[in-house]
Design a protein around this motif. Structure first.
Motif, short mmCIF file in Angstrom:
data_model
loop_
_atom_site.label_atom_id
_atom_site.label_comp_id
_atom_site.label_asym_id
_atom_site.label_seq_id
_atom_site.Cartn_x
_atom_site.Cartn_y
_atom_site.Cartn_z
N GLU A 509 0.47 18.05 10.90
CA GLU A 509 -0.30 16.99 11.56
C GLU A 509 0.41 15.63 11.42
O GLU A 509 1.25 15.42 10.55
CB GLU A 509 -1.71 16.89 10.98
CG GLU A 509 -1.77 16.57 9.50
CD GLU A 509 -1.85 17.80 8.62
OE1 GLU A 509 -2.43 17.69 7.53
OE2 GLU A 509 -1.33 18.86 9.04
N SER A 510 0.01 14.73 12.32
CA SER A 510 0.56 13.38 12.33
C SER A 510 0.14 12.64 11.06
O SER A 510 -0.98 12.79 10.57
CB SER A 510 0.07 12.63 13.56
OG SER A 510 0.55 11.31 13.56
N ARG A 511 1.06 11.83 10.55
CA ARG A 511 0.78 11.08 9.33
C ARG A 511 1.19 9.62 9.55
O ARG A 511 1.83 9.27 10.55
CB ARG A 511 1.53 11.67 8.14
CG ARG A 511 1.31 13.15 7.97
CD ARG A 511 2.10 13.74 6.84
NE ARG A 511 1.59 13.31 5.53
CZ ARG A 511 2.08 13.75 4.38
NH1 ARG A 511 3.12 14.59 4.37
NH2 ARG A 511 1.57 13.34 3.25
N GLU A 512 0.85 8.78 8.55
CA GLU A 512 1.16 7.36 8.66
C GLU A 512 1.96 6.90 7.45
O GLU A 512 1.56 7.13 6.30
CB GLU A 512 -0.12 6.54 8.77
CG GLU A 512 0.14 5.04 8.90
CD GLU A 512 -1.16 4.25 8.97
OE1 GLU A 512 -1.60 3.97 10.10
OE2 GLU A 512 -1.71 3.92 7.90
N ALA A 513 3.06 6.23 7.71
CA ALA A 513 3.88 5.65 6.64
C ALA A 513 3.90 4.14 6.80
O ALA A 513 3.85 3.62 7.92
CB ALA A 513 5.29 6.21 6.68
N ILE A 514 3.97 3.45 5.67
CA ILE A 514 4.14 2.00 5.69
C ILE A 514 5.31 1.64 4.77
O ILE A 514 5.36 2.07 3.61
CB ILE A 514 2.87 1.25 5.22
CG1 ILE A 514 1.68 1.57 6.13
CG2 ILE A 514 3.13 -0.25 5.18
CD1 ILE A 514 0.38 0.90 5.70
N VAL A 515 6.25 0.89 5.31
CA VAL A 515 7.32 0.33 4.50
C VAL A 515 6.84 -1.03 4.00
O VAL A 515 6.64 -1.96 4.79
CB VAL A 515 8.62 0.17 5.31
CG1 VAL A 515 9.71 -0.47 4.45
CG2 VAL A 515 9.09 1.51 5.86
N TRP A 516 6.61 -1.13 2.69
CA TRP A 516 6.09 -2.37 2.11
C TRP A 516 7.23 -3.25 1.60
O TRP A 516 8.19 -2.76 0.99
CB TRP A 516 5.15 -2.07 0.95
CG TRP A 516 3.82 -1.53 1.37
CD1 TRP A 516 3.32 -0.29 1.13
CD2 TRP A 516 2.80 -2.23 2.10
NE1 TRP A 516 2.06 -0.16 1.66
CE2 TRP A 516 1.72 -1.34 2.27
CE3 TRP A 516 2.70 -3.51 2.63
CZ2 TRP A 516 0.55 -1.69 2.93
CZ3 TRP A 516 1.53 -3.87 3.31
CH2 TRP A 516 0.47 -2.97 3.45
N LEU A 517 7.09 -4.55 1.86
CA LEU A 517 8.01 -5.55 1.33
C LEU A 517 7.20 -6.64 0.63
O LEU A 517 6.16 -7.08 1.14
CB LEU A 517 8.82 -6.19 2.45
CG LEU A 517 9.69 -5.25 3.30
CD1 LEU A 517 10.30 -6.03 4.45
CD2 LEU A 517 10.77 -4.60 2.46
N ASN A 518 7.65 -7.06 -0.53
CA ASN A 518 7.00 -8.14 -1.27
C ASN A 518 8.00 -9.29 -1.40
O ASN A 518 9.02 -9.17 -2.08
CB ASN A 518 6.56 -7.64 -2.64
CG ASN A 518 5.44 -6.62 -2.53
OD1 ASN A 518 4.28 -6.97 -2.55
ND2 ASN A 518 5.81 -5.34 -2.40
N ILE A 519 7.69 -10.38 -0.70
CA ILE A 519 8.62 -11.51 -0.57
C ILE A 519 8.17 -12.67 -1.47
O ILE A 519 6.97 -12.96 -1.57
CB ILE A 519 8.67 -12.01 0.90
CG1 ILE A 519 8.98 -10.85 1.86
CG2 ILE A 519 9.68 -13.14 1.06
CD1 ILE A 519 10.38 -10.33 1.79
N ASN A 520 9.12 -13.31 -2.09
CA ASN A 520 8.87 -14.47 -2.93
C ASN A 520 7.84 -15.41 -2.29
O ASN A 520 8.00 -15.86 -1.16
CB ASN A 520 10.20 -15.21 -3.14
CG ASN A 520 10.11 -16.38 -4.07
OD1 ASN A 520 9.04 -16.81 -4.48
ND2 ASN A 520 11.27 -16.93 -4.41
#
Length: 601
Positions: A509-520
């Motif tokens: 089944e279809s899934r969801e990914a998130i690429v997280w970035l934490n910026i200063n």
């Protein structure tokens, strides 16, 4: 260096000396005699024994507080309120409020300034006050059920308390008018030898086991007048060899996912070597390799890179020491040591890769370097965050990609809490946030944290890491429960960073990914349009602009959002500061290749 101690005014001391309670003294004499030790002979031996240094492997949090303030207003630890140690009767309340507070209190860290003052001033009142506090503690905890205060015999508490008790006993034994006090302290030492021997005191699965082992070796070296000394030395040495091999990998990386624990434990090992407590050649060689690794863990601003449970500890100073010349060059910002010609270091056993480019060649150049740190290790649950394939970046005089840090430990979750199934131990929402996947620069699948329990540690996931013509290409691969994540990082210092994430899902089944970035959080949002984010940092010396672009749909940038928590970091325990949280949301149909780019200008 061995410290000298002499010069008491016996008459002045007797005027303010608090006598030992008769029952406590009689118990101590009887207990020592039951061990086959003559109390008077033990005290006489303590009186002529060489005094160990007041600084060593046990000073993991050195107190520089004025001893007068400690006695008048209380001992201060971190950001907590002062503890009135000179009149304290309820020691348990501090550990109940915060475990770290209780641990450092029961480790007797407040004793260090008092003992230094006693040695430096030769004023007997400093020793009197220190001994009075210790005897009050001994009387209370001789009668107290262990469950009333769980931090009393917490492994780290007792391990670090032992050398301070030895210091107290040896000094008291040198004062004829304190003979009875010295007998009580001597019996407390024998009591602690027993406690350190117990299974509950030795945890070989994390760094705490080192402190138990070295505490035994330290005690055995200085307490040869006790019948148990030889047995204690043998057990401590065996335990110490085990801990050296389990704590540091063959490449020298400390295997608890936290550079600040690498720093702390390395320092303790080095001091134990200095004090003649470690003579094993294999252990020494691992310490040498670990010292080299430490240099790569230092960011251009002089702080330890904040993977895992690492606060932003400042480690750079003009008088910093290291047994590795390249590391000393970094730690002193080029004042001492030798510059490193290598700009890339990959530690395949530990699961770290670091880039420092250009390498500083002269004093004062550390802050001018570009720096990238890549974490790809899971060796145990110890200090492991939900942060597989996390990356931290510093360039052009500023940190760009940040890590959430440690925040501190605090109260434990109930044993039946559902959150424990996700790998969380502590009840604080702030602590849970800094451990979570969203607080790190990595990929999250289906909104779930990377699993840390009911999952076999994979060791190192580091792949090929190469440098060519000023371009650095790093890689790692992690198998999660139902998907595989491959990450390739392409870094051109001073110009750009590319994150190439490949995902292979085991689900149809279809899934969801998130690429997280934490910026200063010092950056300001300049523009958001068409899935591209532009940010600026107005700095008179190092102005900087970022352009971020990524796959799929942009997750709106936030800074310091409270409900739900998002966009925070902790440089210092118990303190949060806002940082930018930005994500790129992508639908996954079995396989996907994602590219996220951050350009500098």
């Amino acid at each position: 260096m061995t410290q000298e101690f002499s010069g008491f005014d016996g008459d002045a001391f007797m005027e303010s000396l608090t006598p030992v309670e008769d029952e406590l003294y009689k118990y101590a004499r009887s207990a020592l005699q039951s061990r086959g030790a003559d109390p008077d002979e033990v005290v006489a031996s303590l009186a002529i024994a060489t005094l160990p240094s007041l600084k060593g492997w046990f000073t993991i949090s050195r107190s520089r507080q004025d001893p007068r303030v400690i006695l008048a207003s209380g001992w201060k630890f971190a950001k907590f309120e002062p503890v009135p140690v000179s009149t304290l009767t309820n020691w348990a309340k501090y550990g109940e409020e915060h475990r770290s507070w209780g641990f450092h209190l029961h480790a007797f860290e407040f004793m260090d300034p008092l003992l230094r003052a006693a040695d430096e001033t030769k004023d007997p009142r400093w020793l009197q006050e220190a001994v009075k506090i210790a005897l009050g503690w001994i009387k209370l905890h001789r009668q107290l059920d262990d469950e009333v205060d769980t931090m009393v015999w917490y492994d780290m508490s007792q391990s670090l308390r032992m050398p301070r008790l030895i210091a107290l006993a040896m000094r008291a034994a040198r004062v004829p008018t304190m003979h009875e006090h010295a007998v009580v302290l001597a019996e407390a030492l024998a009591w602690h030898l027993d406690e350190l021997h117990k299974d509950r005191a030795f945890n070989p699965r994390n760094n705490h086991g080192f402190y138990t082992a070295v505490s035994q070796v330290h005690a055995a070296k200085h307490l040869g007048m006790f019948p148990d000394a030889v047995e204690t030395a043998t057990e401590g040495s065996t335990r110490l060899a085990l801990m050296a091999r389990s704590q540091f990998g063959p490449d020298g990386v400390h295997l608890e996912h936290s550079p600040d624990y690498h720093r702390m434990l390395l320092n303790s090992f080095e001091l134990a070597v200095r004090d003649g407590l470690i003579n094993d050649d294999e252990i020494r060689s691992r310490i040498v390799r670990a010292a080299h690794v430490l240099g790569w863990m230092v960011q251009p601003d002089g702080t330890i890179v904040q993977f895992g449970d690492s606060p932003a500890t400042n480690v750079v100073s003009s008088n910093a020491e290291s047994i590795d010349a390249a590391t000393r060059f970094i730690l002193t910002d080029g004042k001492f040591g030798l510059a490193n010609d290598r700009e890339l270091a990959a530690f395949a056993d530990g699961g770290y890769a670091f880039v420092r480019s250009p390498q500083p060649k002269n004093p004062g150049e550390l802050a001018k370097t570009g720096y990238l740190a890549f974490s790809a290790g899971f060796h145990s649950r110890a200090h492991k965050h939900a942060d597989d394939l996390n990356v931290i970046w510093y360039d052009r005089g500023h940190q760009i990609l940040t890590d959430a840090g440690r925040f501190g430990y605090g109260d434990l979750l109930p044993a039946d809490s559902e959150l424990r199934k996700e790998g969380f131990y502590y009840s604080s929402p702030e602590r849970q946030y800094v451990e979570s996947t969203i607080a790190h620069n990595t990929l999250m699948m289906d909104g779930e944290n990377h699993r840390r329990v009911r999952r076999t540690p994979y060791g190192s996931a580091l792949g090929e890491c190469v440098a060519k013509s000023g371009r650095f290409d790093l890689s790692g691969r992690v198998r999660h429960t139902d998907y595989v994540h491959r990450r390739r990082i392409i870094y051109v210092p001073g110009e750009e960073l590319r994150l190439l994430d490949a995902v292979h899902s085991a689900k149809e089944e279809s899934r969801e990914a998130i690429v997280w970035l934490n910026i200063n959080g010092a950056f300001e949002l300049a523009d958001v349009s068409g899935g591209t984010v532009k940010m600026t940092l107005d700095d008179a010396e190092h102005p900087l602009s970022l352009t971020l672009s990524g796959p799929g749909k942009l997750v709106a940038p936030v800074r310091g959002q409270k409900l739900p928590m998002r966009g925070w970091r902790s440089r210092v325990d118990r303190d949060l500061e806002p940082t930018w949280s930005i994500g790129f949301r992508v639908k996954i149909e079995t396989r996907a290749n994602l590219e996220t780019v951050i350009k500098l200008s």
